[in-house]
Design a protein around this motif. Structure first.
Motif, PDB file in Angstrom:
ATOM      1  N   ILE A 143     -12.910   3.527  -0.844  1.00 39.38           N
ATOM      2  CA  ILE A 143     -14.496   2.773  -0.835  1.00 39.38           C
ATOM      3  C   ILE A 143     -14.224   1.488   0.157  1.00 39.38           C
ATOM      4  O   ILE A 143     -15.492   1.202   0.910  1.00 39.38           O
ATOM      5  CB  ILE A 143     -14.849   2.390  -2.115  1.00 39.38           C
ATOM      6  CG1 ILE A 143     -15.238   3.729  -2.917  1.00 39.38           C
ATOM      7  CG2 ILE A 143     -16.220   1.399  -2.035  1.00 39.38           C
ATOM      8  CD1 ILE A 143     -15.337   3.286  -4.434  1.00 39.38           C
ATOM      9  N   MET A 144     -13.222   0.738   0.098  1.00 37.23           N
ATOM     10  CA  MET A 144     -12.932  -0.293   1.035  1.00 37.23           C
ATOM     11  C   MET A 144     -12.982   0.140   2.698  1.00 37.23           C
ATOM     12  O   MET A 144     -13.726  -0.525   3.251  1.00 37.23           O
ATOM     13  CB  MET A 144     -11.736  -1.080   0.792  1.00 37.23           C
ATOM     14  CG  MET A 144     -11.471  -2.079   1.734  1.00 37.23           C
ATOM     15  SD  MET A 144     -12.707  -3.530   1.733  1.00 37.23           S
ATOM     16  CE  MET A 144     -12.313  -4.312   0.220  1.00 37.23           C
ATOM     17  N   ALA A 145     -12.382   1.171   2.663  1.00 35.35           N
ATOM     18  CA  ALA A 145     -12.198   1.571   4.028  1.00 35.35           C
ATOM     19  C   ALA A 145     -13.779   2.220   4.518  1.00 35.35           C
ATOM     20  O   ALA A 145     -14.243   1.913   5.631  1.00 35.35           O
ATOM     21  CB  ALA A 145     -11.415   2.950   4.255  1.00 35.35           C
ATOM     22  N   GLY A 146     -14.605   2.740   3.690  1.00 29.13           N
ATOM     23  CA  GLY A 146     -16.024   3.217   3.887  1.00 29.13           C
ATOM     24  C   GLY A 146     -16.770   1.968   4.277  1.00 29.13           C
ATOM     25  O   GLY A 146     -17.691   1.959   5.232  1.00 29.13           O
ATOM     26  N   ALA A 204     -11.483  -7.135  15.288  1.00 29.08           N
ATOM     27  CA  ALA A 204     -10.631  -7.922  13.777  1.00 29.08           C
ATOM     28  C   ALA A 204     -10.845  -7.037  12.781  1.00 29.08           C
ATOM     29  O   ALA A 204      -9.997  -7.123  11.725  1.00 29.08           O
ATOM     30  CB  ALA A 204     -11.228  -9.334  13.819  1.00 29.08           C
ATOM     31  N   VAL A 205     -12.160  -6.434  12.591  1.00 27.78           N
ATOM     32  CA  VAL A 205     -12.697  -5.917  11.278  1.00 27.78           C
ATOM     33  C   VAL A 205     -11.535  -4.710  11.041  1.00 27.78           C
ATOM     34  O   VAL A 205     -11.031  -4.392  10.221  1.00 27.78           O
ATOM     35  CB  VAL A 205     -14.109  -5.300  11.250  1.00 27.78           C
ATOM     36  CG1 VAL A 205     -14.292  -4.460  10.236  1.00 27.78           C
ATOM     37  CG2 VAL A 205     -14.936  -6.742  11.199  1.00 27.78           C
ATOM     38  N   ILE A 206     -11.463  -3.810  11.974  1.00 27.81           N
ATOM     39  CA  ILE A 206     -10.776  -2.671  12.181  1.00 27.81           C
ATOM     40  C   ILE A 206      -9.119  -2.987  11.885  1.00 27.81           C
ATOM     41  O   ILE A 206      -8.477  -2.505  11.093  1.00 27.81           O
ATOM     42  CB  ILE A 206     -10.827  -1.749  13.315  1.00 27.81           C
ATOM     43  CG1 ILE A 206     -12.319  -1.402  13.428  1.00 27.81           C
ATOM     44  CG2 ILE A 206      -9.831  -0.355  13.371  1.00 27.81           C
ATOM     45  CD1 ILE A 206     -12.951  -0.615  12.315  1.00 27.81           C
ATOM     46  N   ASN A 210      -6.795  -1.810   8.729  1.00 31.32           N
ATOM     47  CA  ASN A 210      -5.397  -1.157   8.899  1.00 31.32           C
ATOM     48  C   ASN A 210      -4.390  -2.295   8.214  1.00 31.32           C
ATOM     49  O   ASN A 210      -3.263  -1.602   7.635  1.00 31.32           O
ATOM     50  CB  ASN A 210      -4.947  -1.026  10.420  1.00 31.32           C
ATOM     51  CG  ASN A 210      -5.983  -0.048  11.173  1.00 31.32           C
ATOM     52  OD1 ASN A 210      -6.293   1.015  10.129  1.00 31.32           O
ATOM     53  ND2 ASN A 210      -6.020  -0.040  12.104  1.00 31.32           N
ATOM     54  N   TRP A 211      -4.182  -3.499   8.392  1.00 34.08           N
ATOM     55  CA  TRP A 211      -3.262  -4.352   7.994  1.00 34.08           C
ATOM     56  C   TRP A 211      -3.506  -4.197   6.306  1.00 34.08           C
ATOM     57  O   TRP A 211      -2.339  -4.308   5.470  1.00 34.08           O
ATOM     58  CB  TRP A 211      -3.484  -5.855   8.454  1.00 34.08           C
ATOM     59  CG  TRP A 211      -2.662  -7.009   7.740  1.00 34.08           C
ATOM     60  CD1 TRP A 211      -1.241  -7.198   8.185  1.00 34.08           C
ATOM     61  CD2 TRP A 211      -2.964  -7.669   6.467  1.00 34.08           C
ATOM     62  NE1 TRP A 211      -1.025  -8.066   7.077  1.00 34.08           N
ATOM     63  CE2 TRP A 211      -1.887  -8.319   6.288  1.00 34.08           C
ATOM     64  CE3 TRP A 211      -4.031  -7.712   5.853  1.00 34.08           C
ATOM     65  CZ2 TRP A 211      -1.850  -9.241   5.079  1.00 34.08           C
ATOM     66  CZ3 TRP A 211      -4.082  -8.566   4.578  1.00 34.08           C
ATOM     67  CH2 TRP A 211      -2.972  -9.366   4.527  1.00 34.08           C
ATOM     68  N   TRP A 212      -4.663  -4.274   5.795  1.00 37.36           N
ATOM     69  CA  TRP A 212      -4.814  -4.092   4.484  1.00 37.36           C
ATOM     70  C   TRP A 212      -4.302  -2.828   3.532  1.00 37.36           C
ATOM     71  O   TRP A 212      -3.432  -2.935   2.695  1.00 37.36           O
ATOM     72  CB  TRP A 212      -6.219  -4.318   3.974  1.00 37.36           C
ATOM     73  CG  TRP A 212      -6.614  -4.572   2.441  1.00 37.36           C
ATOM     74  CD1 TRP A 212      -6.363  -5.174   1.843  1.00 37.36           C
ATOM     75  CD2 TRP A 212      -7.018  -3.349   1.591  1.00 37.36           C
ATOM     76  NE1 TRP A 212      -6.831  -4.870   0.522  1.00 37.36           N
ATOM     77  CE2 TRP A 212      -7.128  -3.787   0.430  1.00 37.36           C
ATOM     78  CE3 TRP A 212      -7.400  -1.966   2.009  1.00 37.36           C
ATOM     79  CZ2 TRP A 212      -7.862  -2.702  -0.636  1.00 37.36           C
ATOM     80  CZ3 TRP A 212      -7.889  -1.255   1.231  1.00 37.36           C
ATOM     81  CH2 TRP A 212      -8.007  -1.606  -0.120  1.00 37.36           C
ATOM     82  N   ASN A 215      -0.270  -2.811   3.846  1.00 36.65           N
ATOM     83  CA  ASN A 215       0.414  -3.776   2.993  1.00 36.65           C
ATOM     84  C   ASN A 215       0.215  -3.387   1.515  1.00 36.65           C
ATOM     85  O   ASN A 215       0.945  -3.475   0.740  1.00 36.65           O
ATOM     86  CB  ASN A 215      -0.521  -5.101   2.940  1.00 36.65           C
ATOM     87  CG  ASN A 215       0.217  -5.843   4.139  1.00 36.65           C
ATOM     88  OD1 ASN A 215       1.402  -6.487   3.932  1.00 36.65           O
ATOM     89  ND2 ASN A 215      -0.401  -5.711   5.458  1.00 36.65           N
ATOM     90  N   ARG A 216      -1.126  -2.484   1.097  1.00 34.33           N
ATOM     91  CA  ARG A 216      -1.336  -2.031   0.043  1.00 34.33           C
ATOM     92  C   ARG A 216      -0.526  -0.960  -0.175  1.00 34.33           C
ATOM     93  O   ARG A 216       0.047  -0.650  -1.624  1.00 34.33           O
ATOM     94  CB  ARG A 216      -3.025  -1.504  -0.089  1.00 34.33           C
ATOM     95  CG  ARG A 216      -3.015  -1.000  -1.535  1.00 34.33           C
ATOM     96  CD  ARG A 216      -4.533  -0.391  -1.637  1.00 34.33           C
ATOM     97  NE  ARG A 216      -4.664   0.276  -2.956  1.00 34.33           N
ATOM     98  CZ  ARG A 216      -4.303   1.578  -3.030  1.00 34.33           C
ATOM     99  NH1 ARG A 216      -3.648   2.199  -2.474  1.00 34.33           N
ATOM    100  NH2 ARG A 216      -4.513   2.048  -4.424  1.00 34.33           N
ATOM    101  N   VAL A 217      -0.062  -0.175   0.666  1.00 33.09           N
ATOM    102  CA  VAL A 217       0.839   0.990   0.272  1.00 33.09           C
ATOM    103  C   VAL A 217       2.145   0.217   0.157  1.00 33.09           C
ATOM    104  O   VAL A 217       3.025   0.874  -0.739  1.00 33.09           O
ATOM    105  CB  VAL A 217       0.809   1.858   1.622  1.00 33.09           C
ATOM    106  CG1 VAL A 217       1.939   2.910   1.413  1.00 33.09           C
ATOM    107  CG2 VAL A 217      -0.359   2.729   1.683  1.00 33.09           C
TER     108      VAL A 217
END
Length: 226
Positions: A143-146, A204-206, A210-212, A215-217
């Motif tokens: 959902i965050m990616a969306g 910056a948004v994209i 990708n960073w989030w 790091n979550r994985v």
């Protein structure tokens, strides 16, 4: 940067934020309902929901003109004249951003283990509680990616917005329209700074997404090892 260009940039951010909110709520709701539901015509309905993703923006804009006009089927929803106001820009941006939100949310809900939802119901949780305590947290990364992609799409919307909101400086002129008409007039002093700002902001948004995600994985892998 001129005051007019700054106004267009701020209006773009406001429109994109509101459009993302509308697309997110409706996209998550539709994705949740259609993920679990099975009925005749489901594929047709999903195709209709995804049409703005493949239709030319001008076609989407023309459809919105027909629907939002004084004699349109949605005229009763929006009393008064909504066309050629910044609210019509929000609606146009939300419509074109919706498919991205819907697709990501649907994929996220499909990845949720249905057995965990059943376990929560067995323990007495109602459907609303199951959604907010089990389904939504598990589907949140998708959902965050969306959300991010919908925001980026809404921020860059041009064609449909121009059709329903026009290009009224200080009122409906968003950054993409300001860039287009500045280039058309040969005013590169206005166009270039706007292009750079929009480009950097979108990057910056994209990049953050990708960073989030990465790091979550990584955090999830560390927790499993521990």
């Amino acid at each position: 940067m001129s005051d007019e260009a700054l106004t267009a940039l701020l209006l773009s951010l406001r429109v994109a934020l509101l459009a993302t909110a509308v697309a997110s709520v409706s996209g998550v709701a539709c994705a949740r309902l259609l993920t679990r539901a099975h009925f005749p015509g489901k594929d047709t309905l999903e195709a209709v929901l995804l049409l703005p993703l493949v239709l030319p923006p001008t076609v989407v804009g023309f459809g919105l003109l027909l629907f939002l006009g004084r004699n349109g089927p949605l005229a009763w929803v929006f009393p008064g004249q909504i066309l050629f106001t910044w609210w019509s820009a929000v609606i146009a941006s939300a419509v074109v951003a919706f498919p991205l939100m819907y697709q990501n949310a649907k994929a996220a809900f499909e990845s949720v283990d249905i057995n965990q939802e059943r376990a929560a119901r067995t323990l007495g949780a109602g459907e609303v509680r199951v959604f907010f305590t089990v389904s939504l947290p598990l589907a949140w990364p998708g959902i965050m990616a969306g959300l991010v992609l919908a925001f980026a799409r809404a921020l860059g919307e041009f064609g449909a917005t121009l059709m329903v909101a026009g290009n009224i400086p200080g009122k409906t002129q968003t950054a993409p329209m300001a860039i287009y008409f500045a280039v058309e007039a040969g005013d590169y002093g206005t166009a270039v700074p706007l292009v750079v700002i929009v480009l950097l902001f979108s990057f910056a948004v994209i990049f953050w997404l990708n960073w989030w995600s990465r790091n979550r994985v990584a955090r999830h892998a560390l927790r499993r090892r521990g």
